[in-house]
Design a protein around this motif. Structure first.
Motif, PDB file in Angstrom:
ATOM      1  N   THR A  20       0.857  -1.172   0.000  1.00 57.64           N
ATOM      2  CA  THR A  20       0.000   0.000   0.000  1.00 57.64           C
ATOM      3  C   THR A  20       0.896   1.225   0.000  1.00 57.64           C
ATOM      4  O   THR A  20       1.699   1.417   0.913  1.00 57.64           O
ATOM      5  N   ILE A  21       0.762   2.039  -1.030  1.00 53.14           N
ATOM      6  CA  ILE A  21       1.564   3.249  -1.176  1.00 53.14           C
ATOM      7  C   ILE A  21       0.741   4.421  -0.652  1.00 53.14           C
ATOM      8  O   ILE A  21      -0.352   4.687  -1.142  1.00 53.14           O
ATOM      9  N   LYS A  22       1.290   5.103   0.357  1.00 56.51           N
ATOM     10  CA  LYS A  22       0.599   6.241   0.966  1.00 56.51           C
ATOM     11  C   LYS A  22       0.909   7.512   0.153  1.00 56.51           C
ATOM     12  O   LYS A  22       2.076   7.819  -0.098  1.00 56.51           O
ATOM     13  N   ILE A  23      -0.151   8.234  -0.222  1.00 54.45           N
ATOM     14  CA  ILE A  23      -0.024   9.356  -1.155  1.00 54.45           C
ATOM     15  C   ILE A  23      -0.691  10.609  -0.602  1.00 54.45           C
ATOM     16  O   ILE A  23      -1.782  10.541  -0.027  1.00 54.45           O
ATOM     17  N   ILE A  24      -0.032  11.749  -0.824  1.00 52.11           N
ATOM     18  CA  ILE A  24      -0.637  13.053  -0.590  1.00 52.11           C
ATOM     19  C   ILE A  24      -0.770  13.744  -1.940  1.00 52.11           C
ATOM     20  O   ILE A  24       0.179  13.757  -2.739  1.00 52.11           O
ATOM     21  N   ILE A  25      -1.937  14.313  -2.201  1.00 51.12           N
ATOM     22  CA  ILE A  25      -2.214  15.057  -3.434  1.00 51.12           C
ATOM     23  C   ILE A  25      -2.204  16.541  -3.100  1.00 51.12           C
ATOM     24  O   ILE A  25      -2.867  16.970  -2.145  1.00 51.12           O
ATOM     25  N   VAL A  26      -1.473  17.331  -3.906  1.00 54.11           N
ATOM     26  CA  VAL A  26      -1.377  18.766  -3.667  1.00 54.11           C
ATOM     27  C   VAL A  26      -1.761  19.495  -4.955  1.00 54.11           C
ATOM     28  O   VAL A  26      -1.084  19.376  -5.978  1.00 54.11           O
ATOM     29  N   ASP A  27      -2.862  20.242  -4.908  1.00 49.75           N
ATOM     30  CA  ASP A  27      -3.314  21.025  -6.063  1.00 49.75           C
ATOM     31  C   ASP A  27      -4.257  22.107  -5.566  1.00 49.75           C
ATOM     32  O   ASP A  27      -5.050  21.859  -4.670  1.00 49.75           O
ATOM     33  N   ASP A  28      -4.173  23.282  -6.159  1.00 52.59           N
ATOM     34  CA  ASP A  28      -5.025  24.382  -5.701  1.00 52.59           C
ATOM     35  C   ASP A  28      -6.414  24.370  -6.331  1.00 52.59           C
ATOM     36  O   ASP A  28      -7.263  25.180  -5.979  1.00 52.59           O
ATOM     37  N   HIS A  29      -6.687  23.443  -7.235  1.00 49.57           N
ATOM     38  CA  HIS A  29      -8.002  23.351  -7.872  1.00 49.57           C
ATOM     39  C   HIS A  29      -8.779  22.166  -7.291  1.00 49.57           C
ATOM     40  O   HIS A  29      -8.355  21.013  -7.442  1.00 49.57           O
ATOM     41  N   PRO A  30      -9.920  22.437  -6.645  1.00 42.50           N
ATOM     42  CA  PRO A  30     -10.701  21.360  -6.017  1.00 42.50           C
ATOM     43  C   PRO A  30     -11.102  20.252  -6.992  1.00 42.50           C
ATOM     44  O   PRO A  30     -11.087  19.072  -6.623  1.00 42.50           O
ATOM     45  N   LEU A  31     -11.450  20.604  -8.207  1.00 41.28           N
ATOM     46  CA  LEU A  31     -11.862  19.601  -9.187  1.00 41.28           C
ATOM     47  C   LEU A  31     -10.712  18.644  -9.507  1.00 41.28           C
ATOM     48  O   LEU A  31     -10.908  17.423  -9.570  1.00 41.28           O
ATOM     49  N   ILE A  32      -9.516  19.178  -9.673  1.00 35.63           N
ATOM     50  CA  ILE A  32      -8.344  18.337  -9.961  1.00 35.63           C
ATOM     51  C   ILE A  32      -8.029  17.446  -8.760  1.00 35.63           C
ATOM     52  O   ILE A  32      -7.795  16.237  -8.914  1.00 35.63           O
ATOM     53  N   GLN A  37      -7.831  12.124  -6.670  1.00 38.15           N
ATOM     54  CA  GLN A  37      -8.142  11.279  -5.516  1.00 38.15           C
ATOM     55  C   GLN A  37      -9.041  10.113  -5.917  1.00 38.15           C
ATOM     56  O   GLN A  37      -8.818   8.968  -5.512  1.00 38.15           O
ATOM     57  N   GLN A  38     -10.040  10.386  -6.731  1.00 37.92           N
ATOM     58  CA  GLN A  38     -10.943   9.326  -7.180  1.00 37.92           C
ATOM     59  C   GLN A  38     -10.188   8.293  -8.023  1.00 37.92           C
ATOM     60  O   GLN A  38     -10.368   7.083  -7.838  1.00 37.92           O
ATOM     61  N   LEU A  39      -9.343   8.759  -8.933  1.00 43.05           N
ATOM     62  CA  LEU A  39      -8.549   7.854  -9.764  1.00 43.05           C
ATOM     63  C   LEU A  39      -7.680   6.942  -8.895  1.00 43.05           C
ATOM     64  O   LEU A  39      -7.675   5.720  -9.065  1.00 43.05           O
ATOM     65  N   LEU A  40      -6.962   7.538  -7.965  1.00 42.94           N
ATOM     66  CA  LEU A  40      -6.033   6.751  -7.148  1.00 42.94           C
ATOM     67  C   LEU A  40      -6.756   5.838  -6.164  1.00 42.94           C
ATOM     68  O   LEU A  40      -6.284   4.744  -5.869  1.00 42.94           O
TER      69      LEU A  40
END
Length: 158
Positions: A20-32, A37-40
């Motif tokens: 299990t790879i732990k991931i943080i997503i960083v983006d200033d656009h809520p849609l992105i 997040q949904q993809l991953l």
């Protein structure tokens, strides 16, 4: 810059393991943020442990949560992805950062690698490339998406 393909033994091993790879997503656009997040989240080997809307939030989240991989947008305020990547790679060097940007200029990718990132994917890339980038950097390899790789190759041939 090396390009990893699915023939790499470590990469194939990762895909077949119950890692299990732990991931943080960083983006200033809520849609992105939501779309990534949904993809991953659809991959059982990924666990999104936080989503951040700027580089400052990302730095704090990385220090507290110790993810394996950070997917880092570049053009954000008040702390951009370049500055956040540099800080994260210096302060928490075990974390692998993947630059993720609308900008498809080679100079953006090169700068991210100079600051310590291990991968770069444009937002115009196929979703499979982002998934491959995550497995690749987690396995200790560098990854550059096809769009940037093709531009780099055309510069070399010029």
């Amino acid at each position: 810059m090396k390009r990893i393909f699915s023939i790499n033994h470590n990469f194939l091993l990762l895909q077949s393991m119950e890692t299990t790879i732990k991931i943080i997503i960083v983006d200033d656009h809520p849609l992105i943020r939501g779309a990534v997040q949904q993809l991953l989240s659809s991959n059982s080997q990924f666990r999104v442990i936080d989503v951040c809307e700027d580089g400052g939030q990302a730095i704090e989240a990385v220090k507290q949560l110790k993810p394996d991989v950070v997917i880092m947008d570049i053009d954000m305020k008040p702390i951009n992805g370049f500055d956040a990547t540099e800080t994260i790679c210096k302060e928490v060097p075990a974390v692998k950062v993947i630059g993720y940007s609308n900008n498809d200029e080679v100079v953006y990718a090169k700068k991210m690698f100079q600051l310590g990132a291990k991968g770069f994917v444009t937002k115009g890339s196929r979703s499979e490339e982002l998934v491959t980038a995550i497995f690749s950097v987690y396995a200790g390899q560098e990854f550059v998406c096809d769009e940037i790789q093709n531009k780099m190759n055309s510069y070399r041939q010029s």
